[in-house]
Scaffold this motif. Sequence first.
Motif, PDB file in Angstrom:
ATOM      1  N   THR A   1       2.499   1.744  -3.475  1.00 34.25           N
ATOM      2  CA  THR A   1       1.741   2.313  -4.444  1.00 34.25           C
ATOM      3  C   THR A   1       1.367   3.658  -4.295  1.00 34.25           C
ATOM      4  OG1 THR A   1       0.646   0.065  -4.720  1.00 34.25           O
ATOM      5  CG2 THR A   1      -0.664   1.692  -5.624  1.00 34.25           C
ATOM      6  N   LEU A   2       1.046   4.205  -2.970  1.00 34.21           N
ATOM      7  CA  LEU A   2       0.824   5.384  -2.625  1.00 34.21           C
ATOM      8  C   LEU A   2       1.900   6.384  -2.884  1.00 34.21           C
ATOM      9  CD1 LEU A   2      -1.267   7.440  -1.359  1.00 34.21           C
ATOM     10  CD2 LEU A   2      -0.356   7.013   0.876  1.00 34.21           C
TER      11      LEU A   2
ATOM     12  N   LYS B   1       0.844  -1.225  -0.031  1.00 36.26           N
ATOM     13  CA  LYS B   1       0.052   0.101   0.011  1.00 36.26           C
ATOM     14  C   LYS B   1       0.978   1.473  -0.008  1.00 36.26           C
ATOM     15  CE  LYS B   1      -3.962  -2.052   2.498  1.00 36.26           C
ATOM     16  NZ  LYS B   1      -4.857  -1.964   3.725  1.00 36.26           N
ATOM     17  N   TYR B   2       1.950   1.304   0.896  1.00 35.16           N
ATOM     18  CA  TYR B   2       2.887   2.496   0.864  1.00 35.16           C
ATOM     19  C   TYR B   2       3.570   2.790  -0.397  1.00 35.16           C
ATOM     20  CZ  TYR B   2       7.393   4.640   1.549  1.00 35.16           C
ATOM     21  OH  TYR B   2       8.419   5.219   1.363  1.00 35.16           O
TER      22      TYR B   2
END
Length: 326
Positions: free
Chosen positions: A221-222, A218-219
């Motif tokens: 991708t963000l 998630k990190y």
Amino acid sequence: VNNTDVSLILMDIDLGEGLDGPGAAEQILELRDIPIVFLTSHSEKEIVEKVRGITRYGYVIKNSGDFVLQSSIEMAFELFAAHEKTKVNEERYRELYNNINAGVAVYEAVAGGRDFIFRDFNRAGEKIDNCRREDLIGRKLTEMRPDVEQFGLLDVLRKVWQTGVPQHLPITFYDDNRIQGWYENFVYRLSTGEVIAVFENITDRKRSEEDLNIALAKYRTLFEVFPLGITISDTKGRIRECNTIAEKLLGLSMEQHVQRNIDGPEWNIIRPDGSPMNPDEYASVKALREKRVVENVEMGIVRPDKTTTWINVTAAPVPLDGYGVV
């Protein structure tokens, strides 16, 4: 018996009326562990067996001579010392066995190694598998752990039992509807032929790793798709990474970024009025020095082609070991 100066007892088998030598020896051994050598004028098998059932330190036929008696006493001392050493080792093993955090199962091969029965199971194993030792002892492994064949442990136990070569069963998922989890096993064989499996349930660790991988995905991708430029430094102000937007905004590749410090002389930065900005005024430098969030610092990045990119910077300390600011 309580006299510590006495380190060996010569016991006549025939003590007259009442208690005989073997009976007296049994009472003494209940109070103190001490080598006892029997003296007897009898060599009948029943006498020998009776003595052997009480102590393993031997017996001497009367009138065998001083040399035989002395040799028997020396042998008894040697046997006692070996027994004491073995007892200490057994106590150490038992303490380790009962207090180790890993589960320990002791198996005996049956049916030519096609199956194994539980011979012992430590407290940690009871806690890990949520079971009771007494419910396992003497029971077949395939009966108590129905999925053990598919799990792979049964094959490892067979190989170790046959070859004596220790084996490692890597982290594998076990599921028999009652017991579920990720297990790791280390298996070896004792001189008795029994097979030991030392195991851990690492399900919690596995879940933590999975949660960490999800959070990292998630990190990442963000970090890559966030429509603002991001750079991250270490505690010395050295740039460790940046995202694609930062590369485009500043006209520097990732390789060029990581060769710079946040306050390095390579930066040509100006204030909104066009005057040179001192590195101490940079948002990232202030955030690293003062260990606080610094918001909305306007600055112009002058590129080598003399064009200026105006940016608004907010910087904050990163609460991780080895990291500085973002």
